[in-house]
Write a protein that holds these residues in place. Sequence first.
Motif, PDB file in Angstrom:
ATOM      1  N   LEU A  25      -3.393  -5.091  -3.809  1.00 37.49           N
ATOM      2  CA  LEU A  25      -4.004  -5.351  -2.556  1.00 37.49           C
ATOM      3  C   LEU A  25      -4.984  -6.409  -2.426  1.00 37.49           C
ATOM      4  O   LEU A  25      -4.710  -7.507  -1.410  1.00 37.49           O
ATOM      5  CB  LEU A  25      -4.880  -3.835  -1.657  1.00 37.49           C
ATOM      6  N   VAL A  26      -6.113  -7.017  -3.361  1.00 38.72           N
ATOM      7  CA  VAL A  26      -6.571  -8.227  -3.091  1.00 38.72           C
ATOM      8  C   VAL A  26      -5.554  -9.610  -3.596  1.00 38.72           C
ATOM      9  O   VAL A  26      -5.615 -10.026  -2.814  1.00 38.72           O
ATOM     10  CB  VAL A  26      -7.654  -8.239  -4.184  1.00 38.72           C
ATOM     11  N   ALA A  76       0.797  -1.070   0.423  1.00 36.26           N
ATOM     12  CA  ALA A  76       0.218  -0.312   0.004  1.00 36.26           C
ATOM     13  C   ALA A  76       0.508   1.110   0.196  1.00 36.26           C
ATOM     14  O   ALA A  76       0.583   2.234  -0.354  1.00 36.26           O
ATOM     15  CB  ALA A  76      -0.983   0.111   1.270  1.00 36.26           C
ATOM     16  N   GLY A 109      -4.327  -0.796  -7.995  1.00 37.09           N
ATOM     17  CA  GLY A 109      -4.162  -0.455  -6.881  1.00 37.09           C
ATOM     18  C   GLY A 109      -4.973  -1.803  -5.548  1.00 37.09           C
ATOM     19  O   GLY A 109      -4.319  -2.840  -5.597  1.00 37.09           O
ATOM     20  N   LEU A 110      -6.087  -1.803  -5.942  1.00 39.38           N
ATOM     21  CA  LEU A 110      -7.316  -2.786  -5.201  1.00 39.38           C
ATOM     22  C   LEU A 110      -6.845  -3.963  -5.643  1.00 39.38           C
ATOM     23  O   LEU A 110      -6.719  -5.220  -4.992  1.00 39.38           O
ATOM     24  CB  LEU A 110      -8.357  -2.221  -5.881  1.00 39.38           C
ATOM     25  N   VAL A 111      -6.505  -3.665  -6.974  1.00 39.76           N
ATOM     26  CA  VAL A 111      -5.903  -5.632  -7.660  1.00 39.76           C
ATOM     27  C   VAL A 111      -4.650  -5.924  -7.252  1.00 39.76           C
ATOM     28  O   VAL A 111      -5.154  -7.793  -6.616  1.00 39.76           O
ATOM     29  CB  VAL A 111      -6.531  -5.503  -8.878  1.00 39.76           C
ATOM     30  N   LEU A 150      -5.908   3.067  -9.092  1.00 39.71           N
ATOM     31  CA  LEU A 150      -6.822   2.857  -8.030  1.00 39.71           C
ATOM     32  C   LEU A 150      -6.731   1.671  -8.879  1.00 39.71           C
ATOM     33  O   LEU A 150      -7.256   0.589  -7.355  1.00 39.71           O
ATOM     34  CB  LEU A 150      -7.938   3.720  -8.512  1.00 39.71           C
ATOM     35  N   ARG A 151      -7.679   1.297  -9.702  1.00 39.26           N
ATOM     36  CA  ARG A 151      -8.348  -0.210  -9.941  1.00 39.26           C
ATOM     37  C   ARG A 151      -6.925  -1.494 -10.364  1.00 39.26           C
ATOM     38  O   ARG A 151      -6.855  -2.358  -9.341  1.00 39.26           O
ATOM     39  CB  ARG A 151      -8.602  -0.425 -11.530  1.00 39.26           C
TER      40      ARG A 151
END
Length: 488
Positions: free
Chosen positions: A201-202, A28, A197-199, A194-195
């Motif tokens: 982190l998942v 992150a 980063g979210l992927v 953002l997308r």
Amino acid sequence: MNATEPRRRWWPRSVRARAALAAASAAAVILVGIGWWLHHDVYRQSTQIAEDQAKEQLWSLCDKLQQGVIPDSISTVPYEVVATGRRTAVAYGGGMDDFAPGTHHVMPAPPKALRAELITTVRLPANPDYDPHDKSSVAGGTNQVITANIPADVLGDDKAAALGVTADANLRVYVVVLPHTAEAITETTDLLLLRAGLVSLVLIAAAYFAVRIALRPVEAIRVLTASVTASDPRERVTVPATGHEITALATTINSTLQRLDDAAAQQRRFVADAAHELRSPLTTLLASLEVALAYPERTDWPAAATTAARQTRRLQALAEDLLLLARLDTRTLIAGPETVDLTALASRLTEQYPLTERPLTLTCDSTAPAHARGNPDEYERLLRNLIDNAARHAAHRIQITIRNQDAWVVLTVHDDGPGVPTEDAERIFERFVRLDDARSRDHGGTGLGLAIARDLAHRHRGTLTLTPRPLGACFQLRLPRASTPAEE
């Protein structure tokens, strides 16, 4: 209670949870840093592209005006040309008509004293139909503009007339730098980041389950290791067939458990053998004393006292050997290392050794002093044990030989007794091992002499072995050679 316990309560105790949390936190931080840098860099480069596009349009407009040609109103970049002495704009295009009817010109009129090209910001008026959410419209907002001046002396009468200005008029060209292109590109990039980063982190959060699966063999190893007890030390962990670090861990744990099992078995065997050896003289001593006390008038008290003294001396020797073995097992140092002349030590023991029980010849053969580093008392105990063993088995002669061979001191103790079978060449160095079990224990020793001698040799970085000879037994002691005091 420790002051740090309340805070530790919020920290996960599982290694897999800590690993996943640490990986997610680090990812992150890295993604936020990269996103912040990309956001500003993309916006800066997009703004630079918009400025370059506006400058290119500006120079194109200036070229047409200097030729007396009114530019076309169709343009991808908003612009406006104003002149002194004229109420309306000379030319405009690219969306500059989105203003209220009757607007003479949007941009300020050029000053009488013209300045060089400059970049500035201008607040544009709003038209009645202005929509603040329409980012493609320049009306009603504050925009950055690039300007260029065309002095009156550049235009002739004909060109000025063609442009609809007086011959002494000064022109200024305004080109609006469109911000919505840079903002749109930046917003698109931010959305993609953002997308991503979210992927990411998942995916990193999935490391929890990956680590959990990877650490299952460790949990199995922990459970099996916890089941190992002193009463059942034979339990072993399962070695995974993956070949990674956990396999090495399981192999190491099994090796450690095996060494502990062997050490425990050796200790139990040692205790049993020691108890057996102690019981024999104690039984003899107690029996002789009980018989003497039961029949005092018929007891030969000097003989009884002699027997009791002999068994007591045997118990004392056994206790001293056990104490020395305990010290050797714990690697306890008795004294600091010194330089010992083994030739002088062997000669002294040869002269002082008692040979009263039966006629034996004990000789020492040496050509030069042989120095080794170590403790003199331990060296004396080592040599005395070898001589005692040879004296119990020799028929007529014991020969001690000492030689310096390169970086080693080689000492041998050779007797002319029955010798040792080849298959027992190593077993005789085990504790409480006696090959001649039929002989009297009073004269056979405790079975610890050779074991102590080998431990003392290893303690001084040497070796003690049984070398094959046609007649008798020959024990060879090899020790690192030390420099003489004169050489030091």
